[in-house]
Design an enzyme around this catalytic site. Structure first.
Site, PDB file in Angstrom:
ATOM      1  N   VAL A  23      44.893 -17.948 -65.946  1.00  0.00           N
ATOM      2  CA  VAL A  23      44.470 -18.418 -64.832  1.00  0.00           C
ATOM      3  C   VAL A  23      43.383 -17.507 -63.985  1.00  0.00           C
ATOM      4  O   VAL A  23      42.215 -17.866 -63.610  1.00  0.00           O
ATOM      5  CB  VAL A  23      45.509 -18.809 -63.790  1.00  0.00           C
ATOM      6  CG1 VAL A  23      44.959 -19.280 -62.358  1.00  0.00           C
ATOM      7  CG2 VAL A  23      46.227 -20.139 -64.340  1.00  0.00           C
ATOM      8  N   ASP A 128      63.560 -25.708 -70.761  1.00  0.00           N
ATOM      9  CA  ASP A 128      64.373 -27.049 -71.170  1.00  0.00           C
ATOM     10  C   ASP A 128      63.488 -28.121 -71.802  1.00  0.00           C
ATOM     11  O   ASP A 128      64.123 -28.823 -72.709  1.00  0.00           O
ATOM     12  CB  ASP A 128      64.967 -27.664 -69.737  1.00  0.00           C
ATOM     13  CG  ASP A 128      65.716 -26.449 -68.819  1.00  0.00           C
ATOM     14  OD1 ASP A 128      66.187 -25.638 -69.634  1.00  0.00           O
ATOM     15  OD2 ASP A 128      65.774 -26.786 -67.711  1.00  0.00           O
ATOM     16  N   GLY A 171      69.562 -25.978 -70.979  1.00  0.00           N
ATOM     17  CA  GLY A 171      68.623 -27.054 -71.111  1.00  0.00           C
ATOM     18  C   GLY A 171      68.875 -27.937 -70.035  1.00  0.00           C
ATOM     19  O   GLY A 171      68.464 -28.992 -69.768  1.00  0.00           O
ATOM     20  N   GLU A 188      76.763 -27.568 -88.124  1.00  0.00           N
ATOM     21  CA  GLU A 188      77.342 -28.898 -88.627  1.00  0.00           C
ATOM     22  C   GLU A 188      77.572 -29.871 -87.558  1.00  0.00           C
ATOM     23  O   GLU A 188      77.494 -31.170 -88.046  1.00  0.00           O
ATOM     24  CB  GLU A 188      78.906 -28.393 -88.827  1.00  0.00           C
ATOM     25  CG  GLU A 188      79.169 -27.828 -90.004  1.00  0.00           C
ATOM     26  CD  GLU A 188      78.481 -26.485 -90.420  1.00  0.00           C
ATOM     27  OE1 GLU A 188      78.306 -25.867 -89.622  1.00  0.00           O
ATOM     28  OE2 GLU A 188      78.111 -26.751 -91.692  1.00  0.00           O
TER      29      GLU A 188
HETATM   30  O1  F6P Z   1      65.815 -24.644 -66.183  1.00  0.00           O
HETATM   31  C1  F6P Z   1      65.933 -23.652 -66.741  1.00  0.00           C
HETATM   32  C2  F6P Z   1      67.341 -23.145 -66.636  1.00  0.00           C
HETATM   33  O2  F6P Z   1      67.556 -21.917 -67.290  1.00  0.00           O
HETATM   34  C3  F6P Z   1      68.236 -24.396 -67.202  1.00  0.00           C
HETATM   35  O3  F6P Z   1      68.278 -24.308 -68.638  1.00  0.00           O
HETATM   36  C4  F6P Z   1      69.516 -23.617 -66.754  1.00  0.00           C
HETATM   37  O4  F6P Z   1      70.495 -24.936 -66.281  1.00  0.00           O
HETATM   38  C5  F6P Z   1      68.949 -23.336 -65.329  1.00  0.00           C
HETATM   39  O5  F6P Z   1      67.824 -22.987 -65.675  1.00  0.00           O
HETATM   40  C6  F6P Z   1      70.047 -22.062 -64.856  1.00  0.00           C
HETATM   41  O6  F6P Z   1      69.506 -21.499 -63.473  1.00  0.00           O
HETATM   42  P1  F6P Z   1      69.707 -20.396 -62.771  1.00  0.00           P
HETATM   43  O7  F6P Z   1      68.822 -19.318 -63.586  1.00  0.00           O
HETATM   44  O8  F6P Z   1      69.507 -20.793 -61.414  1.00  0.00           O
HETATM   45  O9  F6P Z   1      71.199 -19.823 -63.030  1.00  0.00           O
END
Ligand code: F6P
Ligand code: ADP
Length: 320
Positions: A23, A128, A171, A188
């Site tokens: 950017v 995610d 996720g 599995e």
């Molecule tokens: O959205 C990204 C993420 O890493 C998710 O996979 C996870 O649920 C969340 O953020 C964790 O958030 P924090 O860093 O606030 O614990």
């Protein structure tokens, strides 16, 4: 447009620095000044921003995290917080804003555009892969590689000890990381929030595999399904396999971005600046097949990305 700003917001991800660099350098090459906002909407409200030059983004393409840092700001969800943010943009003569983040961050950008007339372009940054209309978000490929490396290591020790490992991956409410890493590691079974699971069926399958001579068993659990530690208590001893639990946690969000993420972030950074200079607003850069396209926020925000059912079918067939 003479001056724009860039920020990273929400959960960080590998590749954000490559996007910031792109950017900044793209804008400067077109004679546009760029401000970097520290810590997303929090920094915007506090007026925490500084002018960037080519050197401010030197030596960062290979670094995980974000040099602009990130945050989650409750204040920005209020009218008062948004007014402070908009005033800070106006005081610094910033006409366009690039927001790198997930669904929540794009929601903030949409509000700035819709209610206050700020031109905004989003770049999908989230491990995610839950954002609609883009095949991949920045950070996903690196997170997958990190997960797969970790599960490969677990696999070594699991097969030395006849063990079942339950591996919890991130996720949020999306099972993409779990499903893809399960296929890539030959797990599995995989538990994801999008599909109803059958614990008795999985236990039966693991017993059967033990009897067929498998020396270990890996089950990937998406955090959106529940805690792997809780599942661990249900599993206990299955056939000849004892169970262990590993929660990968935030290590999935760090690390040097893969080539895929560096290039995707770089292409999207350039596309975002070009979109702003083209007068576009409320759009996100999106990878569709091999091209970077622009998609309106209204087709993305708040919507659930459909799961690729073919991947589910593949995971099931190949885990035999
Ligand atoms: O959205 C990204 C993420 O890493 C998710 O996979 C996870 O649920 C969340 O953020 C964790 O958030 P924090 O860093 O606030 O614990
Ligand atoms: P992500 O962008 O990774 O989805 P969050 O959902 O935590 O992460 O959102 C990041 C930030 O975006 C929030 O802390 C908040 O400042 C802003 N945001 C999220 N949702 C809204 C909303 N509905 N209105 C205004 N701002 C929002």
């Amino acid at each position: 447009m003479k001056r724009i700003a860039v920020m990273t917001s929400g959960g960080d991800c590998p590749g954000m620095n490559a996007a910031i660099r792109s950017v900044v350098r793209t804008a400067l090459s077109k004679g546009v000044e760029v401000f970097g906002i520290d810590q997303g909407y929090k920094g915007l409200i506090e007026g925490n921003m500084k002018k960037m030059d080519n050197r401010s983004v030197a030596n960062i393409i290979q670094r995980g995290g974000t040099i602009l840092r990130s945050a989650r700001s409750m204040e920005f969800k209020t009218d008062a917080g948004q007014v402070k943010a908009v005033n800070n943009l106006a005081e610094n003569c910033i006409e366009g804003l690039v927001v790198i983040g997930g669904d929540g961050s794009l929601t903030g950008a949409k509000i700035l555009s819709e209610r206050y007339g700020v031109k905004t372009v989003g770049i999908p940054g989230s491990i995610d892969n839950d954002l609609c209309c883009t095949d991949m978000s920045i950070g996903v490929d690196t997170a997958l590689n990190t997960i797969v490396r970790a599960v490969d290591s677990i696999n070594d020790t699991a097969s030395s000890h006849d063990r079942t490992f339950l591996v919890e991956v991130m996720g949020r409410n999306c099972g993409y990381l779990a499903l893809v890493s399960a296929i890539a590691t030959g797990a599995e079974a995989v538990l994801i929030p999008e599909v109803k699971y059958d614990i008795e069926g999985i236990i039966g399958k693991i017993k059967e595999r033990y009897e067929q001579g498998k020396t270990r068993s890996i089950i990937i659990i998406a955090e959106g399904v529940g805690s792997a530690a809780d599942f661990g208590k249900v599993f206990g001893m299955i056939g000849g396999f004892d169970t262990r639990v590993t929660i990968l946690g935030h290590l999935q969000r760090g690390g040097s971005p893969t080539v895929f993420d560096r290039i995707l972030a770089t292409r999207m950074g350039t596309a975002a600046v070009e979109a702003l200079l083209d007068g576009k607003t409320e759009v996100m850069t999106a990878l569709q097949k091999t091209k970077v396209e622009l998609v309106p926020f209204k087709d993305i925000i708040g919507l659930k990305k459909p799961l690729d059912t073919k991947l589910l079918e593949i995971a099931e067939i190949l885990s035999r």
